[in-house]
Design a protein around this motif. Structure first.
Motif, mmCIF file in Angstrom:
data_model
loop_
_atom_site.group_PDB
_atom_site.id
_atom_site.type_symbol
_atom_site.label_atom_id
_atom_site.label_comp_id
_atom_site.label_asym_id
_atom_site.label_seq_id
_atom_site.Cartn_x
_atom_site.Cartn_y
_atom_site.Cartn_z
ATOM 1 N N TRP A 105 0.824 -1.215 0.000
ATOM 2 C CA TRP A 105 0.000 0.000 0.000
ATOM 3 C C TRP A 105 0.862 1.270 0.000
ATOM 4 O O TRP A 105 0.354 2.368 0.208
ATOM 5 N N ALA A 139 3.091 4.554 -0.790
ATOM 6 C CA ALA A 139 3.046 5.664 -1.731
ATOM 7 C C ALA A 139 4.237 5.613 -2.697
ATOM 8 O O ALA A 139 4.200 6.191 -3.768
ATOM 9 N N ARG A 171 -3.853 8.864 6.774
ATOM 10 C CA ARG A 171 -3.740 7.403 6.555
ATOM 11 C C ARG A 171 -3.359 6.787 7.888
ATOM 12 O O ARG A 171 -2.231 6.333 8.077
ATOM 13 N N PHE A 188 1.824 5.437 5.189
ATOM 14 C CA PHE A 188 2.169 5.688 3.794
ATOM 15 C C PHE A 188 3.137 4.659 3.234
ATOM 16 O O PHE A 188 3.445 4.683 2.056
ATOM 17 N N ARG A 195 -5.105 4.497 1.169
ATOM 18 C CA ARG A 195 -4.388 5.157 0.066
ATOM 19 C C ARG A 195 -5.378 5.733 -0.937
ATOM 20 O O ARG A 195 -5.264 6.888 -1.351
ATOM 21 N N ASP A 222 2.789 10.879 -3.495
ATOM 22 C CA ASP A 222 2.244 9.797 -4.329
ATOM 23 C C ASP A 222 1.706 10.364 -5.634
ATOM 24 O O ASP A 222 0.506 10.268 -5.923
#
Lengths: 384, 128
Positions: free
Chosen positions: A27, A29, A267, A272, B26, B104
């Protein structure tokens, strides 16, 4: 002779944390970063665990490891002095309006090397008491002076406090009369106070010295020259004096930590991804100068959420439990080594409050912390 | 043996659940930031607006800043090399309202013509 193995608890907890770091690439980033960083963490964990397994119930072997950690710290500190001799500009961060000149040695910034030296201080105290020959005692005393001097010259308050915390734990756990321990504590406090006083001697530049003559007013199109993104929040108003670093100031950390907490809330459960601390945290805070929040616990929460933070705290708790057991049951040189390792753990935990380093495998201090910490279950080994 | 298998099974299940939660977080975070970025993008209007007043060049993206009333830097759009708007800032209030997917950028969905951004940067004197 019965076989001995290190106490399992910390290794189970370490395995859980490393597994979490590895799985977080699902998951993350920045998947590539997570894979690389978690891979490096795995290597560090395996190396530390292997050393612990090889030195189970062998205090002399643990002693060699701890001596090597002190030697490594001394080499880093000496290289810093060499750089100071060769190139003053490289070794010293110039003064600014906010900060006085600060020694950084071979570190990336003035806080880098003091992280390592703060952990080395309690180990050096232990080495000094273990040394028998006068020459060896003098050598170790010299190393202690070098470490303390380097930390003071860097102006790193977090490292000073962590070194004091480690020294206090070492003194308190000594098997000596309470009067002697009290005297040693007083000596440690005195040295700390003197160190703090010395760090206040260099001053930042005065704003008047920095502002040149003002020319005709020009409209500047480059916004980065007027309001840099990294100084946007908490910027003083026009005409207000610039922020200057003070003894009890946080150097902008309080605002940065608040910002990090807000980012964690985006989150919160899983974070992250491991290794993404410098991407998930963005420095927008006036007076704060770092790409990470400079708090290992917030850093872990950013990367792995509350689950990761809980896993880290469980790991540290398991180490603390083993440390307490070791200090209660061991004797002789094994006890002395356990006292040293426990002092490093406390210094490292305190240091984690003001520096992001605990779970950064490439950081100088991180490997020192984990190697010393994993020596504790080795010293407190149980019969198989 | 059974006990160990049960423990291993529970661990695998827990990790699988965490992966689901992590991915959900996310997506949710990306959707929220993209919504805020899109809102600020709408406030800006055409990129080549007369209110375009300043720029910012950073290694990871370039930004265009738009004036509103006396505030030269009221609205800001930051665009990466692929034309994704990865950060947007609304400074019209007392506290800047920041929407960002810097960490991201692959999940940034608001896009602009990168060539147009470069043209405007040149117009502002940012690119020689």
């Amino acid at each position: 002779m019965p076989r001995r193995r290190p106490r399992a608890g910390p290794f189970v907890a370490l395995g859980a944390f490393v597994t979490l770091a590895l799985v977080s690439s699902a998951w993350s980033a920045r998947t590539g970063w997570t894979e690389r960083r978690s891979g490096a963490l795995l290597l560090l964990a395996v190396a530390g665990s292997a050393l612990a397994a090889a030195t189970a119930a062998r205090p002399e072997a643990v002693r060699r490891i701890l001596e090597a950690l002190v030697a490594a710290a001394a080499i880093v500190a000496l290289l810093g002095l060499y750089l100071l001799w060769v190139s003053h500009e490289q070794a010293v961060q110039s003064a600014s309006v906010q900060y006085p000149a600060r020694y950084r040695g071979i570190g990336q910034n003035p806080n880098t090397v003091p992280l390592l030296l703060a952990l080395a201080v309690p180990l050096t105290l232990w080495l000094w008491t273990e040394a028998r020959a006068r020459s060896r005692k003098a050598l170790v005393a010299g190393a202690l002076l070098l470490f303390d001097g380097s930390i003071v010259a860097s102006g790193s308050r977090g490292a000073l406090i962590a070194a004091l915390a480690g020294a206090i734990v070492w003194v308190v756990t000594l098997r000596r009369p309470w009067r002697l321990r009290l005297a040693l504590l007083a000596a440690a406090a005195t040295v700390f106070a003197a160190d703090v006083a010395i760090t206040q001697i260099p001053k930042p530049l005065s704003p008047a010295a920095v502002h040149g003559a003002s020319g005709p007013h020009r409209v500047v199109k480059d916004a980065e020259l007027v309001v840099p993104l990294e100084d946007e929040l908490g910027r003083p108003g026009k005409g207000a004096p610039p922020i200057r670093r003070t003894l009890f100031g946080t150097s902008g950390r309080a605002r940065a930590w608040d910002g990090a907490l807000h980012q964690i809330a985006r989150r919160p459960v899983a974070g992250f991804g491991f290794g993404t601390e410098q991407f998930a945290f963005v420095d927008r805070y006036y007076g704060f100068d770092s790409s990470v929040p400079e708090n290992s616990y917030l850093g872990v929460a950013l990367q792995l959420g509350v689950v990761g933070l809980a896993a880290l705290l469980i790991l540290l708790g398991a180490l603390a439990a083993v440390a307490v057991r070791a200090l209660r049951t061991l004797t002789g040189r094994a006890l002395a080594a356990a006292q040293a390792c426990a002092s490093v753990v406390v210094a490292g935990v305190v240091l984690g409050l003001t520096q992001s380093y605990l779970t950064s495998p490439g950081n100088l201090a991180s490997s020192t912390f984990w190697i010393a910490a994993l020596c504790l279950p080795a010293l407190a080994a149980e019969n198989v | 043996m059974r006990r160990w298998l049960a423990v291993a099974g529970a661990v695998v299940l827990a990790l699988a659940a965490l992966v689901v939660v992590g991915r959900h977080e996310r997506s949710r975070h990306a959707a929220s930031e993209n919504r805020k970025i899109a809102e600020i993008r709408r406030l800006v209007g055409p990129l080549d607006s007369p209110s375009l007043d300043a720029f910012r060049l950073l290694p990871q993206f370039s930004c265009l800043l738009y004036k509103r009333r006396d505030n030269r830097f009221a609205l800001e759009l930051c665009v990466d090399a692929q034309g994704r708007v990865v950060e947007a800032i609304d400074r019209r209030g007392r506290t800047p309202r920041i929407a960002s997917l810097r960490e991201d950028p692959s999940h940034a969905t608001v896009r602009v013509e990168r060539a147009e951004v470069d043209r405007l940067l040149r117009k502002l004197g940012a690119l020689s």
